[in-house]
Design a protein around this motif. Structure first.
Motif, short mmCIF file in Angstrom:
data_model
loop_
_atom_site.label_atom_id
_atom_site.label_comp_id
_atom_site.label_asym_id
_atom_site.label_seq_id
_atom_site.Cartn_x
_atom_site.Cartn_y
_atom_site.Cartn_z
N GLY A 164 5.84 12.78 0.34
CA GLY A 164 6.31 11.65 0.89
C GLY A 164 5.49 10.31 0.64
O GLY A 164 4.24 10.53 0.66
N ILE A 165 6.13 9.48 0.41
CA ILE A 165 5.27 7.98 0.38
C ILE A 165 5.90 6.97 1.22
O ILE A 165 7.08 6.84 1.22
CB ILE A 165 5.39 7.70 -1.25
CG1 ILE A 165 5.04 8.53 -2.41
CG2 ILE A 165 4.42 6.39 -1.40
CD1 ILE A 165 5.04 7.99 -3.61
N CYS A 166 4.78 6.63 2.01
CA CYS A 166 5.36 5.43 2.92
C CYS A 166 4.67 4.11 2.45
O CYS A 166 3.44 4.18 2.02
CB CYS A 166 4.67 5.70 4.45
SG CYS A 166 5.03 4.43 5.51
N VAL A 167 5.54 3.25 2.03
CA VAL A 167 5.37 2.01 1.40
C VAL A 167 5.13 0.82 2.35
O VAL A 167 6.03 0.79 3.13
CB VAL A 167 6.38 1.76 0.26
CG1 VAL A 167 5.79 0.43 -0.59
CG2 VAL A 167 6.50 2.83 -0.60
N THR A 168 4.13 0.25 2.39
CA THR A 168 3.77 -0.81 3.45
C THR A 168 3.46 -2.23 2.69
O THR A 168 3.29 -2.28 1.42
CB THR A 168 2.73 -0.48 4.35
OG1 THR A 168 1.47 -0.41 3.51
CG2 THR A 168 3.01 0.88 4.99
N ALA A 215 9.36 1.26 3.71
CA ALA A 215 10.01 2.59 3.08
C ALA A 215 9.34 3.90 3.38
O ALA A 215 8.16 3.88 3.18
CB ALA A 215 10.41 2.30 1.47
N TYR A 216 9.97 4.89 3.53
CA TYR A 216 9.45 6.04 3.48
C TYR A 216 10.26 7.00 2.28
O TYR A 216 11.61 6.99 2.19
CB TYR A 216 9.59 7.12 4.69
CG TYR A 216 8.72 8.33 4.77
CD1 TYR A 216 7.67 8.58 4.77
CD2 TYR A 216 9.67 9.54 4.23
CE1 TYR A 216 6.94 9.66 4.76
CE2 TYR A 216 9.03 10.87 4.09
CZ TYR A 216 7.67 10.63 4.30
OH TYR A 216 6.86 12.08 4.17
N ASP A 229 0.88 -1.20 -0.10
CA ASP A 229 0.04 0.09 -0.05
C ASP A 229 0.87 1.18 -0.01
O ASP A 229 2.08 0.98 0.30
CB ASP A 229 -0.91 0.04 1.22
CG ASP A 229 -2.14 -0.91 0.99
OD1 ASP A 229 -3.06 -0.40 0.48
OD2 ASP A 229 -1.90 -2.15 1.67
N PHE A 230 0.21 2.38 -0.48
CA PHE A 230 1.11 3.64 -0.52
C PHE A 230 0.20 4.79 0.14
O PHE A 230 -0.65 5.06 -0.18
CB PHE A 230 1.27 3.94 -1.96
CG PHE A 230 1.69 2.93 -2.81
CD1 PHE A 230 3.33 2.56 -2.95
CD2 PHE A 230 0.99 1.96 -3.47
CE1 PHE A 230 3.69 1.70 -3.84
CE2 PHE A 230 1.34 1.05 -4.46
CZ PHE A 230 2.89 0.62 -4.40
N VAL A 231 0.93 5.25 1.25
CA VAL A 231 0.50 6.22 1.88
C VAL A 231 1.11 7.54 1.55
O VAL A 231 2.37 7.96 1.81
CB VAL A 231 0.57 6.22 3.44
CG1 VAL A 231 0.11 7.22 4.36
CG2 VAL A 231 0.01 4.76 3.94
N LEU A 232 0.30 8.20 0.95
CA LEU A 232 0.69 9.84 0.37
C LEU A 232 0.85 10.76 1.60
O LEU A 232 -0.32 11.14 2.10
CB LEU A 232 0.07 10.33 -0.84
CG LEU A 232 -0.17 9.27 -1.95
CD1 LEU A 232 -1.00 9.94 -2.95
CD2 LEU A 232 1.13 8.51 -2.48
N VAL A 233 1.80 11.55 1.73
CA VAL A 233 2.23 12.59 2.75
C VAL A 233 2.46 13.84 1.99
O VAL A 233 3.39 14.11 1.33
CB VAL A 233 3.29 12.15 3.63
CG1 VAL A 233 3.51 13.28 4.77
CG2 VAL A 233 3.14 10.94 4.29
#
Length: 219
Positions: free
Chosen positions: A105-109, A176-177, A55-59
């Motif tokens: 920023g993209i936090c990849v989970t 990853a961030y 999943d990709f959390v957009l910051v």
């Protein structure tokens, strides 16, 4: 579908031109269609058992970025004390993130439970879901470079701040961030190579045929 020579050359050009970007970010926003292309490329990475665990959390919020930057500064100070004296001074001078400078920023989970407890390909190697997520990150990185976007992977972070700040469930693994954005320039060489931190190893030193061979010693 065959790849033409021109298309092949473009792939290699993109691979060799990819850089870990830290200091060259511009504030320009990334158009939605460009970002969607990049994320779609990431979503087409190979995945074990076709589980697509990422999943990709957009910051985008500066307030959120500031909390993440604070965690980075703490982790960076802790890391400084781990290096030998001959490396410590150089390490302190390095710019190792662009958390506030990058517009995104993209936090990849990785959801390790996606599609059930037994997944094809993970029975002998259970970490293949994590490796699949890293493949998605590499796809993202190369697609971003093809769009002339810079990407920087910030690994000097404690996961707890990301869990808390981004409201990520504890059963989801953070991989990853990433800092993402347009840049003023791309370096001709990786920054750590240019600064003499470490050289690029010759390709022949990392190729083994049939059996492992000792790495040649430095003269």
């Amino acid at each position: 579908m065959q790849i033409t020579q021109e298309e092949r050359d473009s792939v290699y050009k993109t691979i060799f031109a990819r850089r870990d970007v830290r200091r060259e970010f511009l504030p320009d926003a990334i158009p939605d269609d460009v970002l969607k292309r990049v994320l779609t490329a990431a979503h087409h990475a190979p995945s074990v058992g076709y589980m697509q665990p990422w999943d990709f959390v957009l910051v985008r919020s500066d307030q959120t970025k500031a909390r993440i930057k604070s965690s980075y500064l703490q982790a960076h100070q802790q890391a400084t004390e781990m290096f030998a004296s001959d490396k410590k001074e150089t390490y302190q001078k390095l710019k190792l993130e662009g958390i506030m400078e990058a517009p995104l920023g993209i936090c990849v989970t990785c959801d390790r439970s996606r599609n059930g407890p037994v997944v094809i390909g993970t029975t002998a190697k259970p970490d293949m879901d994590l490796y699949s997520t890293v493949c998605a990150i590499q796809n993202l990185w190369l697609a971003a470079r093809a769009e002339n976007l810079g990407v920087g992977w910030v690994s000097i972070l404690h996961d707890d701040v990301l869990y808390d700040t981004l409201n990520i469930p504890q059963d989801i693994s953070i991989v990853a961030y990433l800092c993402v954005g347009y840049v003023s320039q791309f370096n001709d060489k990786p920054e750590l190579e240019k600064l003499g931190w470490l050289p690029r190893r010759p390709i022949d030193d990392v190729i083994h045929v049939d059996t492992w061979q000792p790495t040649p010693k430095e003269p």
